[in-house]
Design a protein around this motif. Sequence first.
Motif, PDB file in Angstrom:
ATOM      1  N   GLN A   4       0.817  -1.202   0.000  1.00 48.64           N
ATOM      2  CA  GLN A   4       0.000   0.000   0.000  1.00 48.64           C
ATOM      3  C   GLN A   4       0.855   1.258   0.000  1.00 48.64           C
ATOM      4  O   GLN A   4       1.785   1.408   0.779  1.00 48.64           O
ATOM      5  CB  GLN A   4      -0.917  -0.001   1.234  1.00 48.64           C
ATOM      6  CG  GLN A   4      -2.043   0.993   1.094  1.00 48.64           C
ATOM      7  CD  GLN A   4      -2.840   1.145   2.379  1.00 48.64           C
ATOM      8  OE1 GLN A   4      -2.527   0.525   3.387  1.00 48.64           O
ATOM      9  NE2 GLN A   4      -3.847   1.968   2.347  1.00 48.64           N
ATOM     10  N   LYS A   5       0.505   2.114  -0.899  1.00 51.54           N
ATOM     11  CA  LYS A   5       1.179   3.398  -0.996  1.00 51.54           C
ATOM     12  C   LYS A   5       0.532   4.289   0.059  1.00 51.54           C
ATOM     13  O   LYS A   5      -0.686   4.262   0.216  1.00 51.54           O
ATOM     14  CB  LYS A   5       0.854   3.917  -2.398  1.00 51.54           C
ATOM     15  CG  LYS A   5       1.697   5.015  -2.923  1.00 51.54           C
ATOM     16  CD  LYS A   5       1.221   5.267  -4.372  1.00 51.54           C
ATOM     17  CE  LYS A   5       1.969   6.370  -5.012  1.00 51.54           C
ATOM     18  NZ  LYS A   5       1.485   6.610  -6.381  1.00 51.54           N
ATOM     19  N   THR A   6       1.331   5.053   0.778  1.00 49.41           N
ATOM     20  CA  THR A   6       0.709   5.924   1.771  1.00 49.41           C
ATOM     21  C   THR A   6       0.007   7.077   1.061  1.00 49.41           C
ATOM     22  O   THR A   6       0.373   7.446  -0.049  1.00 49.41           O
ATOM     23  CB  THR A   6       1.732   6.515   2.768  1.00 49.41           C
ATOM     24  OG1 THR A   6       2.624   7.372   2.070  1.00 49.41           O
ATOM     25  CG2 THR A   6       2.506   5.434   3.482  1.00 49.41           C
ATOM     26  N   GLU A  20     -12.776   7.501  -4.477  1.00 51.16           N
ATOM     27  CA  GLU A  20     -13.602   6.719  -3.544  1.00 51.16           C
ATOM     28  C   GLU A  20     -12.784   6.240  -2.350  1.00 51.16           C
ATOM     29  O   GLU A  20     -13.231   6.288  -1.208  1.00 51.16           O
ATOM     30  CB  GLU A  20     -14.212   5.508  -4.266  1.00 51.16           C
ATOM     31  CG  GLU A  20     -15.277   5.885  -5.291  1.00 51.16           C
ATOM     32  CD  GLU A  20     -16.506   6.537  -4.653  1.00 51.16           C
ATOM     33  OE1 GLU A  20     -16.954   6.045  -3.602  1.00 51.16           O
ATOM     34  OE2 GLU A  20     -17.012   7.524  -5.194  1.00 51.16           O
ATOM     35  N   GLU A  21     -11.578   5.769  -2.638  1.00 56.74           N
ATOM     36  CA  GLU A  21     -10.673   5.278  -1.599  1.00 56.74           C
ATOM     37  C   GLU A  21     -10.244   6.440  -0.696  1.00 56.74           C
ATOM     38  O   GLU A  21     -10.207   6.339   0.524  1.00 56.74           O
ATOM     39  CB  GLU A  21      -9.449   4.668  -2.287  1.00 56.74           C
ATOM     40  CG  GLU A  21      -8.708   3.671  -1.459  1.00 56.74           C
ATOM     41  CD  GLU A  21      -7.531   3.076  -2.233  1.00 56.74           C
ATOM     42  OE1 GLU A  21      -6.532   2.770  -1.589  1.00 56.74           O
ATOM     43  OE2 GLU A  21      -7.628   2.956  -3.471  1.00 56.74           O
ATOM     44  N   LEU A  22      -9.939   7.544  -1.320  1.00 58.48           N
ATOM     45  CA  LEU A  22      -9.532   8.745  -0.598  1.00 58.48           C
ATOM     46  C   LEU A  22     -10.637   9.203   0.343  1.00 58.48           C
ATOM     47  O   LEU A  22     -10.393   9.507   1.507  1.00 58.48           O
ATOM     48  CB  LEU A  22      -9.234   9.857  -1.615  1.00 58.48           C
ATOM     49  CG  LEU A  22      -8.932  11.238  -1.038  1.00 58.48           C
ATOM     50  CD1 LEU A  22      -7.612  11.246  -0.301  1.00 58.48           C
ATOM     51  CD2 LEU A  22      -8.920  12.282  -2.144  1.00 58.48           C
ATOM     52  N   ARG A  23     -11.850   9.180  -0.151  1.00 50.85           N
ATOM     53  CA  ARG A  23     -12.985   9.627   0.648  1.00 50.85           C
ATOM     54  C   ARG A  23     -13.129   8.787   1.911  1.00 50.85           C
ATOM     55  O   ARG A  23     -13.374   9.318   2.989  1.00 50.85           O
ATOM     56  CB  ARG A  23     -14.257   9.547  -0.205  1.00 50.85           C
ATOM     57  CG  ARG A  23     -15.454  10.161   0.458  1.00 50.85           C
ATOM     58  CD  ARG A  23     -16.556  10.401  -0.506  1.00 50.85           C
ATOM     59  NE  ARG A  23     -17.089   9.153  -1.035  1.00 50.85           N
ATOM     60  CZ  ARG A  23     -18.100   9.088  -1.888  1.00 50.85           C
ATOM     61  NH1 ARG A  23     -18.663  10.191  -2.326  1.00 50.85           N
ATOM     62  NH2 ARG A  23     -18.536   7.941  -2.330  1.00 50.85           N
ATOM     63  N   GLU A  24     -12.957   7.471   1.764  1.00 50.28           N
ATOM     64  CA  GLU A  24     -13.051   6.594   2.936  1.00 50.28           C
ATOM     65  C   GLU A  24     -11.915   6.849   3.922  1.00 50.28           C
ATOM     66  O   GLU A  24     -12.119   6.816   5.124  1.00 50.28           O
ATOM     67  CB  GLU A  24     -13.036   5.129   2.499  1.00 50.28           C
ATOM     68  CG  GLU A  24     -14.359   4.716   1.913  1.00 50.28           C
ATOM     69  CD  GLU A  24     -14.439   3.214   1.688  1.00 50.28           C
ATOM     70  OE1 GLU A  24     -13.638   2.477   2.286  1.00 50.28           O
ATOM     71  OE2 GLU A  24     -15.309   2.807   0.920  1.00 50.28           O
ATOM     72  N   LEU A  25     -10.731   7.090   3.386  1.00 51.06           N
ATOM     73  CA  LEU A  25      -9.569   7.306   4.255  1.00 51.06           C
ATOM     74  C   LEU A  25      -9.658   8.602   5.056  1.00 51.06           C
ATOM     75  O   LEU A  25      -9.188   8.671   6.182  1.00 51.06           O
ATOM     76  CB  LEU A  25      -8.288   7.341   3.416  1.00 51.06           C
ATOM     77  CG  LEU A  25      -7.685   5.993   3.000  1.00 51.06           C
ATOM     78  CD1 LEU A  25      -6.564   6.213   2.011  1.00 51.06           C
ATOM     79  CD2 LEU A  25      -7.154   5.252   4.221  1.00 51.06           C
ATOM     80  N   VAL A  26     -10.236   9.610   4.479  1.00 55.78           N
ATOM     81  CA  VAL A  26     -10.243  10.917   5.153  1.00 55.78           C
ATOM     82  C   VAL A  26     -11.559  11.296   5.819  1.00 55.78           C
ATOM     83  O   VAL A  26     -11.617  12.297   6.532  1.00 55.78           O
ATOM     84  CB  VAL A  26      -9.818  12.055   4.185  1.00 55.78           C
ATOM     85  CG1 VAL A  26      -8.452  11.763   3.589  1.00 55.78           C
ATOM     86  CG2 VAL A  26     -10.850  12.269   3.095  1.00 55.78           C
ATOM     87  N   SER A  27     -12.613  10.499   5.607  1.00 56.79           N
ATOM     88  CA  SER A  27     -13.914  10.894   6.150  1.00 56.79           C
ATOM     89  C   SER A  27     -13.997  10.774   7.668  1.00 56.79           C
ATOM     90  O   SER A  27     -14.702  11.538   8.310  1.00 56.79           O
ATOM     91  CB  SER A  27     -15.030  10.100   5.478  1.00 56.79           C
ATOM     92  OG  SER A  27     -14.840   8.733   5.693  1.00 56.79           O
ATOM     93  N   GLN A  28     -13.281   9.785   8.234  1.00 54.90           N
ATOM     94  CA  GLN A  28     -13.290   9.600   9.690  1.00 54.90           C
ATOM     95  C   GLN A  28     -11.845   9.555  10.176  1.00 54.90           C
ATOM     96  O   GLN A  28     -11.360   8.497  10.582  1.00 54.90           O
ATOM     97  CB  GLN A  28     -13.968   8.268  10.057  1.00 54.90           C
ATOM     98  CG  GLN A  28     -15.388   8.120   9.574  1.00 54.90           C
ATOM     99  CD  GLN A  28     -16.378   8.821  10.474  1.00 54.90           C
ATOM    100  OE1 GLN A  28     -16.111   9.023  11.651  1.00 54.90           O
ATOM    101  NE2 GLN A  28     -17.511   9.207   9.930  1.00 54.90           N
ATOM    102  N   PRO A  29     -11.137  10.626  10.115  1.00 55.15           N
ATOM    103  CA  PRO A  29      -9.713  10.598  10.448  1.00 55.15           C
ATOM    104  C   PRO A  29      -9.410  10.276  11.906  1.00 55.15           C
ATOM    105  O   PRO A  29     -10.076  10.780  12.811  1.00 55.15           O
ATOM    106  CB  PRO A  29      -9.226  12.005  10.077  1.00 55.15           C
ATOM    107  CG  PRO A  29     -10.444  12.857  10.096  1.00 55.15           C
ATOM    108  CD  PRO A  29     -11.590  11.971   9.738  1.00 55.15           C
ATOM    109  N   GLY A  44      -1.456   3.265   8.662  1.00 56.07           N
ATOM    110  CA  GLY A  44      -0.585   2.893   7.556  1.00 56.07           C
ATOM    111  C   GLY A  44      -0.715   3.774   6.330  1.00 56.07           C
ATOM    112  O   GLY A  44       0.075   3.678   5.406  1.00 56.07           O
ATOM    113  N   ALA A  45      -1.737   4.623   6.318  1.00 55.49           N
ATOM    114  CA  ALA A  45      -1.963   5.470   5.149  1.00 55.49           C
ATOM    115  C   ALA A  45      -1.115   6.738   5.183  1.00 55.49           C
ATOM    116  O   ALA A  45      -1.128   7.510   4.240  1.00 55.49           O
ATOM    117  CB  ALA A  45      -3.442   5.830   5.062  1.00 55.49           C
ATOM    118  N   LEU A  46      -0.400   6.940   6.293  1.00 53.43           N
ATOM    119  CA  LEU A  46       0.401   8.159   6.438  1.00 53.43           C
ATOM    120  C   LEU A  46       1.865   7.814   6.672  1.00 53.43           C
ATOM    121  O   LEU A  46       2.179   6.804   7.290  1.00 53.43           O
ATOM    122  CB  LEU A  46      -0.133   8.980   7.620  1.00 53.43           C
ATOM    123  CG  LEU A  46      -1.605   9.378   7.521  1.00 53.43           C
ATOM    124  CD1 LEU A  46      -2.095   9.885   8.860  1.00 53.43           C
ATOM    125  CD2 LEU A  46      -1.825  10.409   6.441  1.00 53.43           C
TER     126      LEU A  46
END
Length: 57
Positions: A4-6, A20-29, A44-46
């Motif tokens: 996975q790329k951060t 779509e993926e971005l929206r899920e990652l940032v919607s509930q930080p 892991g996304a950061l």
Amino acid sequence: MSKQKTLCDWSKKDLRERFEELRELVSQPQYVCLKCGRAASQKGALCKAQSLEKPPK
Ligand SMILES: [Zn+2]
């Protein structure tokens, strides 16, 4: 994609194509990147994730 790329590594093109993926990652930080200032729900996304619940002193 095996590794996975951060989110920090995403290019502008990635951001558009993987919206779509971005929206899920940032919607509930839960975490924020102390290097880039980005927020995400997965550590892991950061590249330098810091929990929002426990801010650094
Ligand atoms: Zn980062």
